[in-house]
Structure formats: C-alpha cells, structure tokens
Design a protein around this motif. Sequence first.
Motif, PDB file in Angstrom:
ATOM      1  N   LEU A   1       0.796  -1.226   0.000  1.00 58.38           N
ATOM      2  CA  LEU A   1       0.000   0.000   0.000  1.00 58.38           C
ATOM      3  C   LEU A   1       0.831   1.281   0.000  1.00 58.38           C
ATOM      4  CD1 LEU A   1      -2.666  -1.213   2.573  1.00 58.38           C
ATOM      5  CD2 LEU A   1      -2.777  -1.314   0.076  1.00 58.38           C
ATOM      6  N   GLY A   2       2.027   1.223  -0.504  1.00 61.98           N
ATOM      7  CA  GLY A   2       2.797   2.445  -0.686  1.00 61.98           C
ATOM      8  C   GLY A   2       3.662   2.809   0.501  1.00 61.98           C
ATOM      9  N   GLY A   3       4.305   3.969   0.391  1.00 59.26           N
ATOM     10  CA  GLY A   3       5.226   4.364   1.440  1.00 59.26           C
ATOM     11  C   GLY A   3       5.496   5.861   1.439  1.00 59.26           C
ATOM     12  N   LYS A   4       6.103   6.292   2.517  1.00 58.93           N
ATOM     13  CA  LYS A   4       6.587   7.669   2.634  1.00 58.93           C
ATOM     14  C   LYS A   4       8.012   7.538   3.133  1.00 58.93           C
ATOM     15  CE  LYS A   4       5.885  12.073   2.307  1.00 58.93           C
ATOM     16  NZ  LYS A   4       5.594  12.701   1.005  1.00 58.93           N
ATOM     17  N   ASN A   5       8.926   7.321   2.207  1.00 62.65           N
ATOM     18  CA  ASN A   5      10.203   6.693   2.521  1.00 62.65           C
ATOM     19  C   ASN A   5      11.322   7.684   2.818  1.00 62.65           C
ATOM     20  OD1 ASN A   5       9.059   3.984   1.578  1.00 62.65           O
ATOM     21  ND2 ASN A   5       8.830   5.271  -0.230  1.00 62.65           N
ATOM     22  N   PRO A   6      11.966   7.566   3.984  1.00 61.72           N
ATOM     23  CA  PRO A   6      13.029   8.488   4.361  1.00 61.72           C
ATOM     24  C   PRO A   6      14.358   8.139   3.701  1.00 61.72           C
ATOM     25  CG  PRO A   6      12.697   6.870   6.099  1.00 61.72           C
ATOM     26  CD  PRO A   6      11.645   6.606   5.056  1.00 61.72           C
ATOM     27  N   ASN A   7      15.069   9.173   3.320  1.00 56.68           N
ATOM     28  CA  ASN A   7      16.420   9.046   2.788  1.00 56.68           C
ATOM     29  C   ASN A   7      17.324   9.837   3.726  1.00 56.68           C
ATOM     30  OD1 ASN A   7      18.513   8.410   1.044  1.00 56.68           O
ATOM     31  ND2 ASN A   7      18.100  10.112  -0.343  1.00 56.68           N
ATOM     32  N   VAL A   8      17.957   9.129   4.669  1.00 57.55           N
ATOM     33  CA  VAL A   8      18.673   9.761   5.775  1.00 57.55           C
ATOM     34  C   VAL A   8      20.145   9.911   5.414  1.00 57.55           C
ATOM     35  CG1 VAL A   8      19.257   9.614   8.218  1.00 57.55           C
ATOM     36  CG2 VAL A   8      17.053   8.729   7.401  1.00 57.55           C
TER      37      VAL A   8
ATOM     38  N   ILE B   1      11.584  20.813  -5.050  1.00 54.87           N
ATOM     39  CA  ILE B   1      12.158  20.659  -3.705  1.00 54.87           C
ATOM     40  C   ILE B   1      11.471  21.635  -2.758  1.00 54.87           C
ATOM     41  CG2 ILE B   1      14.225  20.837  -2.269  1.00 54.87           C
ATOM     42  CD1 ILE B   1      15.889  20.094  -4.704  1.00 54.87           C
ATOM     43  N   LEU B   2      10.975  21.109  -1.639  1.00 50.65           N
ATOM     44  CA  LEU B   2      10.376  21.911  -0.576  1.00 50.65           C
ATOM     45  C   LEU B   2      11.280  21.845   0.653  1.00 50.65           C
ATOM     46  CD1 LEU B   2       6.638  20.793  -0.869  1.00 50.65           C
ATOM     47  CD2 LEU B   2       7.601  22.988  -1.603  1.00 50.65           C
ATOM     48  N   ASP B   3      11.763  22.994   1.105  1.00 51.71           N
ATOM     49  CA  ASP B   3      12.686  23.070   2.242  1.00 51.71           C
ATOM     50  C   ASP B   3      11.917  23.501   3.494  1.00 51.71           C
ATOM     51  OD1 ASP B   3      15.018  22.987   3.669  1.00 51.71           O
ATOM     52  OD2 ASP B   3      15.827  24.879   2.887  1.00 51.71           O
ATOM     53  N   GLY B   4      12.587  23.338   4.635  1.00 55.43           N
ATOM     54  CA  GLY B   4      12.006  23.790   5.897  1.00 55.43           C
ATOM     55  C   GLY B   4      10.792  22.999   6.320  1.00 55.43           C
ATOM     56  N   CYS B   5      10.754  21.737   5.981  1.00 53.82           N
ATOM     57  CA  CYS B   5       9.589  20.905   6.301  1.00 53.82           C
ATOM     58  C   CYS B   5       9.676  20.366   7.728  1.00 53.82           C
ATOM     59  CB  CYS B   5       9.476  19.754   5.306  1.00 53.82           C
ATOM     60  SG  CYS B   5       9.207  20.299   3.603  1.00 53.82           S
ATOM     61  N   THR B   6       8.534  20.195   8.338  1.00 49.37           N
ATOM     62  CA  THR B   6       8.453  19.632   9.682  1.00 49.37           C
ATOM     63  C   THR B   6       7.518  18.432   9.677  1.00 49.37           C
ATOM     64  OG1 THR B   6       6.672  21.172  10.242  1.00 49.37           O
ATOM     65  CG2 THR B   6       8.919  21.840  10.796  1.00 49.37           C
ATOM     66  N   ARG B   7       7.675  17.606  10.669  1.00 51.27           N
ATOM     67  CA  ARG B   7       7.000  16.310  10.673  1.00 51.27           C
ATOM     68  C   ARG B   7       5.479  16.389  10.701  1.00 51.27           C
ATOM     69  NH1 ARG B   7       8.791  13.358  16.108  1.00 51.27           N
ATOM     70  NH2 ARG B   7      10.820  14.272  15.627  1.00 51.27           N
ATOM     71  N   ASP B   8       4.933  17.533  11.101  1.00 54.44           N
ATOM     72  CA  ASP B   8       3.485  17.659  11.172  1.00 54.44           C
ATOM     73  C   ASP B   8       2.858  18.077   9.844  1.00 54.44           C
ATOM     74  OD1 ASP B   8       4.791  20.131  11.402  1.00 54.44           O
ATOM     75  OD2 ASP B   8       3.066  21.056  12.383  1.00 54.44           O
ATOM     76  N   MET B   9       3.669  18.364   8.842  1.00 56.06           N
ATOM     77  CA  MET B   9       3.150  18.840   7.562  1.00 56.06           C
ATOM     78  C   MET B   9       2.525  17.704   6.749  1.00 56.06           C
ATOM     79  SD  MET B   9       6.018  21.535   6.201  1.00 56.06           S
ATOM     80  CE  MET B   9       6.303  23.105   7.018  1.00 56.06           C
TER      81      MET B   9
ATOM     82  N   ASN C   1      11.084   7.352  11.469  1.00 52.85           N
ATOM     83  CA  ASN C   1      10.009   6.442  11.881  1.00 52.85           C
ATOM     84  C   ASN C   1       8.677   7.132  12.133  1.00 52.85           C
ATOM     85  OD1 ASN C   1      11.366   3.974  11.784  1.00 52.85           O
ATOM     86  ND2 ASN C   1      12.181   4.197  13.868  1.00 52.85           N
ATOM     87  N   ASP C   2       8.673   8.456  12.116  1.00 55.74           N
ATOM     88  CA  ASP C   2       7.442   9.193  12.415  1.00 55.74           C
ATOM     89  C   ASP C   2       6.541   9.235  11.187  1.00 55.74           C
ATOM     90  OD1 ASP C   2       5.485  10.679  13.570  1.00 55.74           O
ATOM     91  OD2 ASP C   2       6.584  12.580  13.521  1.00 55.74           O
ATOM     92  N   SER C   3       5.931   8.095  10.880  1.00 49.59           N
ATOM     93  CA  SER C   3       5.091   7.954   9.703  1.00 49.59           C
ATOM     94  C   SER C   3       4.167   6.769   9.890  1.00 49.59           C
ATOM     95  CB  SER C   3       5.957   7.737   8.452  1.00 49.59           C
ATOM     96  OG  SER C   3       5.162   7.420   7.328  1.00 49.59           O
ATOM     97  N   ASN C   4       2.998   6.848   9.277  1.00 51.03           N
ATOM     98  CA  ASN C   4       2.103   5.698   9.278  1.00 51.03           C
ATOM     99  C   ASN C   4       2.580   4.605   8.321  1.00 51.03           C
ATOM    100  OD1 ASN C   4       0.251   6.760  11.140  1.00 51.03           O
ATOM    101  ND2 ASN C   4      -0.833   7.890   9.539  1.00 51.03           N
ATOM    102  N   TYR C   5       3.518   4.977   7.454  1.00 50.78           N
ATOM    103  CA  TYR C   5       4.044   4.019   6.486  1.00 50.78           C
ATOM    104  C   TYR C   5       5.328   3.381   6.995  1.00 50.78           C
ATOM    105  CZ  TYR C   5       0.867   6.150   3.052  1.00 50.78           C
ATOM    106  OH  TYR C   5      -0.234   6.593   2.373  1.00 50.78           O
TER     107      TYR C   5
END
Length: 492
Positions: free
Chosen positions: A251-258, A371-379, A407-411
């Motif tokens: 069902l997809g993802g919201k994948n971090p690239n750290v 590219i969107l900068d200045g993003c926070t986890r609640d966005m 890890n702060d994601s439903n995915y």
Amino acid sequence: MLQKKMYLNGEWVDARSGETREIINPYNQEVIAIVPEADVEDAKQAIKIAREAFDNGEWSHLPGAERGHKLFLLAEKIEENKQELAELETLDTGKTVTESIADMEDIAGVFRYFAGLADKDGGEVIESPIPHSTSMVVREPVGVCGQITPWNYPLLQAAWKLAPALAAGNTMVIKPSEITPLTTIRVTELMEEVGIPEGVVNVVLGPGATVGNELAESEEVDLISFTGGGATGRKIMKAAAGNFKKIALELGGKNPNVVFADADFETAVDQALNAAYFHAGQVCSAGSRLIVEESIKDAFVKELVERTKGVKLGSGFEEDTEMGPLISAEHLAKVERYVEIGQEEGAKLLVGGSRPEDPELQNGFFYLPTILDGCTRDMTVIQEEIFGPVITVETFKTEDEAIELANDSNYGLAGAVWTNDMYKANRVTRALRMGTTWVNDFHPYFPQAPWGGYKQSGIGRELGHIGLEEYQETKHIFQNLDPQPVHWFTKK
C-alpha cells in the motif's frame, strides 16, 4: 492504434456489455489503444472459469518441475520480446525506454526465479511423538487468486503476483490498472505461446470499483492480492472478510532518505535525485523524504537544487530524457495541490513547483522536479504520499533524532541510510521500522529478497521464498501405521 481484448478461458473476448476504454499516452494524450471495459458480470465469469480450472483442471496437479519449465520458457519469451514490451510500457506509462527495458529484464528474472522454486519445497517430515506413525508437512496451492495491479509498474507488479501464483499451482483472475493494461495483455499472449493451460490465467479489464471489488468480495476467490493506495486497500480488506480469504496488500510508502555528514557527499546527492525523481517519483519506494544532518544541509540542498534544475524532461523514447510525464491529468492535479498545501503550511519552494513552459511538453502531464525546504513532521507533505517528483527536506542533529524523524510515519515500506560508519549504519537500519532498508544505495531489489512493508504499507510479502508461501496453504498429514481401537464408550 491497437485494438485489444480480454482473456477468458483461453479466448480473447470483448466485454459482455460491448463497452470500451481509450488508453492514453501520458506524453501527448494521444489514444494508443482501445480495450474492453468489463463490469461485474465479466468478473464473475472470469472467477467461475478460474474456479473450474482449479477444481477440475491439470495445472495444480502437475509436478512442480513441469510448472517451473513453463515459467522458464515464459522468461525466455519475455527476454526475446523485451524491446517490444518496453516500448509498450513507455507508451502506456510515459517512463523512459531505458527504465522500461530494465523492468523487462527484471521481470524475466522474477519468472525465472519462481520457476526454480516450483519444485524445491517438497514438504518436510517431522518427528511424531506417537509410536508407529508418520507426520509430514506439505504445501499446496491456495486456489483461485484475484490479483489487482497498479499503473506505475504494470508488468513488473503483475510478474510479482503471477510468477509465484503459477509456480505454486494456483489459477487466477488478474485485473491490471484500467489505464495501463497493454503489457499485461501482451505477456498473456506469450503465456499462450508457452502452453499455460486454458483457464489458469484470466485477464479482466475494467475499473477497480466494479471488477476489483467483485474479486475482493467473491466467495469463489481464495486469495486477493492488491498493490495500490491505502484507501482502496481498506475497502479490499473489508470486502475480503466475507469468506475470510487470504489477503496480500502493498500500500505504498513515505520513505526516508537519511544522510549523515560523514556520507560520500557526491554519491549521496546523485542518489537523492535518483531516489525521488526516478519514474517521476511515481514509485511506492521513492525516497521523497530527505532527512539530512544539519551541519551539511545547506551545502547538500544547494547542490541538489542546481542538479534538479538540469533534469531533462521529455519523451521516454528520446535518449537524453531523464524524467517523463506523470500518468494522468488527475494525478498531475493531485501533485500540484500537494505542493500548494506544503507552501501553505510553511514549506519553502526552492525549485520547480509548476508545469514546464517548454511548448513541446504542453500536451503531456509534466511537472517540474520540485524541492520543498524547511519541512516539519506535522506537515501534510511529510505525512502523506505525494507520488510525484517532489523532495521534502528535514534536518537532524543527532542519530536518535534521525531515527525518530524517519520512523514518524504511518508508512513503513523502505528507507535508506547514508554514512561511511558501518556501525552507525547497522544501528540505524535496525532501528528503522521498514520492510527494506538500504545502506549507501537506493532502490535496488531482486527476486531473491522479500518485499513489503510495516505498518500501513501493507500486509504480507512479495518476492523471495516468502513470496511463494503467500500463494500456498500449509497442511499437516498424520498417518497412524498401527491403528488400534480405543474402546470409546464400549460396553463390556
């Protein structure tokens, strides 16, 4: 323009209603094919055919080696026809031919891998605690499988489902996305050529709301496999509850690239582009969430912006094209709206954020890499899957903070870690709640390794030996070699 049909019980047929659908090239909106538009009655007929083929046909009773041989032949056919298949895929999806050819090579590998597994699991004998008895465990096919595939990787995702299902001895009804069915149809023609029996594979073309829902609801279907969005996945789970059928959902993802400060800078930048812009970001495992260590953030993002400006958009058939169009006008509007929401919630647009001005691209569903900068986890753009060429930038100071953000994601489908400290890499990847974690790379997968996600990224796994087991039932067989009466309620 192509004229194609559905495949039921070894015959190419129109929808019973006579309804059709135009298939559109997303590069220029030209009609490239006309295909049948099935409804519930067509789906019911296909299910009935698959049921009969499983209950009374030969496929599930063939030795695994014979099923495997058919799949080996199919893999060879796919390789022989990979240029044709790749061009069809590019027409259908807009991706570059280079990407599509790589897909076809991977698809052949998937069929070859499961062909090799078809006769490898003969079950196991387990020690019985009861004297004069035997005990063994065998694996058998599930039965009739409903398979619903997405539009972004039409044939690759079909292969991930068809290959293990066939290797295990199942019959199936496959419903490709109604907007990208052409390569699934062509591979079904190749299945005919290698002698897959009638009724084993049935292809129904039509909307998910009707055809897909019938596959999920039908009590004659034993397993439903779906790749797509979470909202549809929830509907399928509810529909499948009718007969408690097995479910497999990706069902997809919201994948971090750290990216840590000690990573190879040039490689990490280059791979960040690949992670997010490959196939215009229309990838379930796209690395759209860039989470970069604060000390290198400014330099990293500056370089990323400059390279993003140079990404070449165009036809997938042009050699210098790096990124094709999005799949449809509807999806383009969705991506546009997400970028607007991101800015409304406080993100800063650094590059992109609009359709291209190039006159040659005006008829296609193109969107500039963004590219969107200045993003926070609640966005919203951090928490929801955009499924387009959009990178969001977050920063961290410590290793623990990086893990917490990732890890702060439903995915929980996939994620990557960039560092030259392998001890750190091991700590972080083990802490990430994701089905696949890459270290100093992004996107590689292969048939031998399982694929699937944690949390709301799905249920079950595809590929690997686990992918075969999804399409099997496990049976315990106990045999008493010296049966004796137990004198149950026997009167003396």
